[in-house]
Design an enzyme around this catalytic site. Structure first.
Site, mmCIF file in Angstrom:
data_model
loop_
_atom_site.group_PDB
_atom_site.id
_atom_site.type_symbol
_atom_site.label_atom_id
_atom_site.label_comp_id
_atom_site.label_asym_id
_atom_site.label_seq_id
_atom_site.Cartn_x
_atom_site.Cartn_y
_atom_site.Cartn_z
ATOM 1 N N CYS A 177 0.966 -1.279 0.033
ATOM 2 C CA CYS A 177 0.127 -0.056 0.050
ATOM 3 C C CYS A 177 0.960 1.227 -0.125
ATOM 4 O O CYS A 177 2.076 1.219 0.321
ATOM 5 C CB CYS A 177 -1.065 0.012 1.212
ATOM 6 S SG CYS A 177 -1.950 -1.464 1.536
ATOM 7 N N ARG A 197 1.963 0.985 -6.133
ATOM 8 C CA ARG A 197 2.293 -0.020 -5.125
ATOM 9 C C ARG A 197 1.161 -0.974 -4.791
ATOM 10 O O ARG A 197 1.114 -1.820 -4.528
ATOM 11 C CB ARG A 197 2.617 0.710 -3.755
ATOM 12 C CG ARG A 197 3.816 1.655 -4.279
ATOM 13 C CD ARG A 197 4.180 2.301 -2.769
ATOM 14 N NE ARG A 197 4.647 1.254 -2.273
ATOM 15 C CZ ARG A 197 5.764 1.410 -1.480
ATOM 16 N NH1 ARG A 197 6.713 2.250 -1.420
ATOM 17 N NH2 ARG A 197 6.297 0.534 -0.348
ATOM 18 N N TRP A 217 -3.688 -2.042 -1.461
ATOM 19 C CA TRP A 217 -3.478 -3.345 -2.086
ATOM 20 C C TRP A 217 -4.087 -4.335 -0.999
ATOM 21 O O TRP A 217 -3.376 -4.413 -0.025
ATOM 22 C CB TRP A 217 -2.067 -3.602 -2.419
ATOM 23 C CG TRP A 217 -1.929 -4.931 -3.024
ATOM 24 C CD1 TRP A 217 -1.905 -5.064 -4.672
ATOM 25 C CD2 TRP A 217 -1.600 -6.377 -2.804
ATOM 26 N NE1 TRP A 217 -1.898 -6.359 -4.903
ATOM 27 C CE2 TRP A 217 -1.526 -7.085 -3.791
ATOM 28 C CE3 TRP A 217 -1.291 -6.576 -1.320
ATOM 29 C CZ2 TRP A 217 -1.193 -8.386 -3.607
ATOM 30 C CZ3 TRP A 217 -1.002 -8.059 -1.339
ATOM 31 C CH2 TRP A 217 -0.931 -9.003 -2.349
ATOM 32 N N ASN A 229 0.645 0.527 6.110
ATOM 33 C CA ASN A 229 1.151 -0.622 4.650
ATOM 34 C C ASN A 229 1.827 -1.739 5.672
ATOM 35 O O ASN A 229 2.942 -1.465 6.387
ATOM 36 C CB ASN A 229 2.247 0.059 4.058
ATOM 37 C CG ASN A 229 2.873 -0.725 3.020
ATOM 38 O OD1 ASN A 229 2.383 -1.672 2.556
ATOM 39 N ND2 ASN A 229 4.306 -0.539 2.854
ATOM 40 N N GLY A 230 1.387 -2.893 5.350
ATOM 41 C CA GLY A 230 1.883 -4.112 6.070
ATOM 42 C C GLY A 230 0.872 -5.017 6.473
ATOM 43 O O GLY A 230 -0.340 -4.934 5.825
ATOM 44 N N GLU A 275 12.567 -15.111 -17.455
ATOM 45 C CA GLU A 275 12.102 -13.738 -17.386
ATOM 46 C C GLU A 275 10.869 -13.323 -18.385
ATOM 47 O O GLU A 275 9.907 -12.609 -18.233
ATOM 48 C CB GLU A 275 13.097 -12.617 -17.463
ATOM 49 C CG GLU A 275 12.940 -11.189 -17.597
ATOM 50 C CD GLU A 275 12.246 -10.628 -16.362
ATOM 51 O OE1 GLU A 275 12.062 -11.436 -15.408
ATOM 52 O OE2 GLU A 275 11.909 -9.389 -16.488
ATOM 53 N N LYS A 330 7.267 -11.780 -17.749
ATOM 54 C CA LYS A 330 6.491 -10.609 -18.245
ATOM 55 C C LYS A 330 5.343 -10.929 -18.725
ATOM 56 O O LYS A 330 4.591 -9.991 -18.703
ATOM 57 C CB LYS A 330 7.693 -9.947 -19.179
ATOM 58 C CG LYS A 330 9.056 -9.449 -18.913
ATOM 59 C CD LYS A 330 8.652 -8.012 -17.897
ATOM 60 C CE LYS A 330 8.425 -8.197 -16.704
ATOM 61 N NZ LYS A 330 9.630 -8.413 -15.956
ATOM 62 N N GLU A 363 2.626 -11.833 -16.042
ATOM 63 C CA GLU A 363 2.265 -10.717 -15.068
ATOM 64 C C GLU A 363 1.282 -9.522 -15.770
ATOM 65 O O GLU A 363 0.712 -8.807 -14.991
ATOM 66 C CB GLU A 363 3.328 -10.119 -14.175
ATOM 67 C CG GLU A 363 4.360 -9.313 -15.027
ATOM 68 C CD GLU A 363 5.466 -8.594 -13.969
ATOM 69 O OE1 GLU A 363 5.097 -8.636 -12.648
ATOM 70 O OE2 GLU A 363 6.644 -8.678 -14.465
ATOM 71 N N HIS A 392 12.274 -33.691 -20.781
ATOM 72 C CA HIS A 392 12.210 -34.270 -19.436
ATOM 73 C C HIS A 392 10.753 -34.269 -18.958
ATOM 74 O O HIS A 392 10.489 -34.223 -17.696
ATOM 75 C CB HIS A 392 13.204 -33.762 -18.647
ATOM 76 C CG HIS A 392 14.507 -34.276 -18.664
ATOM 77 N ND1 HIS A 392 15.204 -35.200 -18.878
ATOM 78 C CD2 HIS A 392 15.583 -33.387 -19.384
ATOM 79 C CE1 HIS A 392 16.355 -35.413 -19.263
ATOM 80 N NE2 HIS A 392 16.670 -34.038 -19.552
ATOM 81 N N LYS A 433 3.799 -3.214 -7.093
ATOM 82 C CA LYS A 433 5.369 -2.937 -7.361
ATOM 83 C C LYS A 433 6.191 -3.459 -6.391
ATOM 84 O O LYS A 433 7.067 -4.030 -6.487
ATOM 85 C CB LYS A 433 5.624 -1.389 -7.770
ATOM 86 C CG LYS A 433 6.855 -1.075 -8.126
ATOM 87 C CD LYS A 433 7.369 -1.627 -9.390
ATOM 88 C CE LYS A 433 8.741 -1.216 -9.729
ATOM 89 N NZ LYS A 433 9.202 -2.398 -11.045
HETATM 90 O O1 M6R Z 1 12.098 -4.582 -5.805
HETATM 91 P P1 M6R Z 1 12.449 -6.158 -6.116
HETATM 92 O O2 M6R Z 1 13.580 -6.427 -7.343
HETATM 93 O O3 M6R Z 1 13.184 -6.721 -4.870
HETATM 94 O O4 M6R Z 1 11.186 -6.896 -6.537
HETATM 95 C C1 M6R Z 1 11.348 -8.321 -6.748
HETATM 96 C C2 M6R Z 1 10.053 -8.700 -7.379
HETATM 97 O O5 M6R Z 1 8.962 -8.579 -6.864
HETATM 98 C C3 M6R Z 1 9.762 -8.041 -8.757
HETATM 99 O O6 M6R Z 1 10.983 -8.437 -9.532
HETATM 100 C C4 M6R Z 1 8.669 -8.572 -9.453
HETATM 101 O O7 M6R Z 1 8.871 -9.966 -9.958
HETATM 102 C C5 M6R Z 1 8.301 -8.135 -10.582
HETATM 103 N N1 M6R Z 1 6.911 -7.588 -10.700
HETATM 104 C C6 M6R Z 1 8.554 -8.526 -11.944
HETATM 105 O O8 M6R Z 1 8.282 -7.705 -13.267
#
Ligand code: M6R
Length: 607
Positions: free
Chosen positions: A2, A27, A74, A100-101, A480, A484, A487, A503, A602
């Site tokens: 949040c 966030r 969030w 936040n938490g 990765e 992408k 997500e 496998h 984020k």
């Molecule tokens: O801020 P950080 O790099 O520690 O975040 C790690 C992950 O939460 C972050 O990379 C997440 O997987 C992204 N949404 C990927 O695009």
């Protein structure tokens, strides 16, 4: 996850708060709210939905008071309803709290408070904090907050206002970030420097168990024993423009397009004329690094995939054995530590709860800790013994893009740095570094061809499953690429080592399951071609990422995306860019906002 904002001062509070909140919207964004102390008492507006909805509602008001709190949520406990939006209040409507938490023991506290006669109006864990402050208030808000947080288990970054003491905001922190800044505009509290950088670049970062008392013209920070602390301000090296979309439709596109610059910024001043690497943040621990016999890298999500590339880089260039792990899993392992083992934490935000907790675990064992972190002054940056900042500028889009390529660039620098402490010769080091300096131009040329990727997205937009595969350095790139796509466009995607397909996963392949294969000129080119043919034999559509000028590859694919030639050790920096663009265009074609993917935030500040 949040976003929290607190402001005490005489500026137009609601517009100022909304502007700050907009910068935190990434966030968490399923509901939003604000509270303000007016002459008539505590007023609030809360909405289920985005910050713009809150802004529209505020247009119907004429608030003039101070202090004020803002929040974008969030959801963790309770759905994204108006009632569950923050701020949360006490029974009398005198105390407002944004948080936040997660308060892990809130159920027990709530039951007790209900027995004592408190009336709850939300399903949130946060509301208990407001009621506890109400219960403990005896003429001293700071003391009431202190007593309340002493009962809390879990994570919190919080800001509190009360009609009883309307000249201040009380902020407190445990595991979730809180920054404070007092400048000509007044006193600010935020969960993220980006929200308030418009007013000042100088911030104070709270540590766990600290409390800040913020007024219009000053602040005091106290530790858990109530000692007043002298804390140094940290200067944030971002300017406001970097935290705005600057004409792009989305932050994600802006951040992908910024990669030539962010890579340059990440390596600027760190390569010497005679082919060495200079990393100021490691100076103090350079002797310990010289005797390192093992390195373990811990991270989450995209940062974890960058770390996987880092393992190949560091092992190949420096000869140090490297283990890579998910920070979330590491924390719960009963793992023996090697005597000369160092730990590297990679994180864009520097606040990811799992990574932070793993760091705290490692610190208990007194091992050497390093960080590669983008956000200056963040918790991981502060808590590691040494480290390297990315200098990639703020990354706002939830999908990490420029942070990934920046992390790869810095991991390359680190590998060369460690290599030079060992057997890596100057000419070998110079060769890698010279090519590293060429990458911004090469990334730029991929970005210039983005229309081609957009056409591919149009052609493949109706497929429901995708496979991404690569080997060695580009096995993590494949992971990765898949992350992408899932997500931001919610399409099922698997990232695999091409070698692993037979496998098990190859059973999934048919004409409805296209594959992206990273098939660059490299040590694994021949093997990749075999793996590509195994997929094609099962009628899987094949899109190959190939090195410019590779004519033969057309015989092994339905579609080709070409990228410039580079050294294999650096190839993920280029190979990932078409995958980022593909995921972006797929999301947009499907009508999704790539900056705000559903269910995601984020910065993941809860475990
Ligand atoms: O801020 P950080 O790099 O520690 O975040 C790690 C992950 O939460 C972050 O990379 C997440 O997987 C992204 N949404 C990927 O695009």
């Amino acid at each position: 996850m949040c976003g929290i904002i607190g402001y005490v001062g005489s500026k137009n509070n609601t517009e100022l708060g909304i502007r700050a909140l907009k910068r935190l919207e990434y966030r968490g964004y399923d509901s939003a709210g604000m509270a303000i102390i007016e002459e008539s008492g505590l007023e609030s507006v809360k909405v289920s939905g985005k910050v713009d909805k809150l802004r529209d509602k505020l247009k119907e008001t004429d608030f003039k008071g101070t202090p004020t709190l803002f929040h974008s949520r969030w959801s963790t406990h309770g759905g994204p309803t108006r009632e569950n939006a923050h701020p949360q209040f006490d029974c009398k409507g005198e105390v407002a709290v944004v948080h936040n938490g997660i308060i892990e023991n809130f159920t027990k506290i709530k039951e007790r408070l209900i027995e004592e006669g408190h009336k709850f109006s939300s399903e949130t864990d946060t509301e208990v904090i407001a009621h506890l402050i109400e219960k403990f208030y005896d003429g001293d808000l700071e003391e009431a907050v202190r007593k309340a947080i002493n009962l809390l288990e879990g994570a919190y970054g919080l800001a509190v206002i009360s009609t009883k003491e309307p000249d201040k905001i009380i902020a407190a922190k445990m595991s979730s970030p809180v920054v404070v800044s007092v400048n000509e505009a007044g006193g600010f509290v935020s969960s993220d420097p980006a929200a308030i950088v418009e007013h000042s670049k100088n911030m104070i970062f709270l540590e766990d168990e600290e409390i800040a008392i913020v007024t219009e013209d000053g602040f005091r920070i106290k530790d858990r024993d109530q000692n007043v602390l002298e804390k140094e301000e940290v200067e944030i090296d971002w300017d406001l423009k970097e935290a705005q979309k600057s004409g792009y439709d989305h932050f994600m596109m802006k951040e992908m397009m910024e990669q030539p610059k962010s890579i340059k910024d990440s390596i600027r001043g760190r390569i010497t004329d005679d082919g060495d690497v200079k990393l100021g943040g490691l100076d103090e621990i350079s002797h310990e690094l010289e005797s390192l016999e093992k390195l373990t890298i811990l991270a989450c999500g995209t940062s974890h995939f960058a770390s996987m590339v880092g393992k190949y880089l560091i092992e190949e260039i420096s000869g140090i054995p490297v283990e890579v792990g998910l920070a979330s899993e590491f924390r719960y392992r009963k793992r023996p530590y090697d005597k000369k083992e160092g730990f590297l934490f990679v994180s864009q935000s520097g606040e990811t709860a799992d990574t932070l907790k793993a760091l705290e675990e490692v610190k208990k064992r007194h091992a050497l800790t390093l960080g590669i972190v983008n956000v200056v002054g963040s918790s991981i940056a502060r808590k590691t013994d040494g480290g390297v900042y990315n200098h990639a500028g703020p990354e706002i889009g939830v999908a990490s893009t420029k942070a990934f390529t920046s992390q790869l660039s810095i991991l390359t620098l680190l590998a060369v740095y460690l290599g030079r402490q060992r057997d890596l010769s100057k000419p070998e080091s110079a060769k890698i570094l010279t090519e590293l300096e060429q990458l911004p131009k090469k990334v730029e040329s991929i970005l210039e061809n983005r229309e081609e990727i957009k056409e591919k997205a149009e052609r493949y937009k109706d497929y429901e499953h995708f496979l991404f595969m690569g080997r060695r350095y580009n096995y993590p790139t494949a992971m990765e690429g898949a992350l992408k796509l899932k997500e931001i466009s919610y399409i099922h995607a698997e990232g695999y080592s091409a070698a692993e397909m037979k496998h098990g996963p190859i059973a999934l392949i048919d004409e409805d399951f296209p594959t992206f294969a990273v098939c660059l000129q490299s040590s694994v080119y021949g093997k990749m071609i075999s793996n590509v043919e195994e997929i094609r034999a099962r009628k899987g559509p094949m899109i190959v990422l190939a090195t410019e000028g590779d004519e033969d590859i057309k015989n092994h694919s339905d579609d080709v995306i070409e990228i410039p030639q580079t050294m294999e050790v650096l190839s993920p920096v280029l190979a990932v860019v078409p995958f980022q663009l593909f995921a972006y265009y797929m999301a947009v074609l499907k009508g999704f906002d790539p900056d705000k993917p559903r269910n995601l935030s984020k910065v993941v500040t809860v475990e």
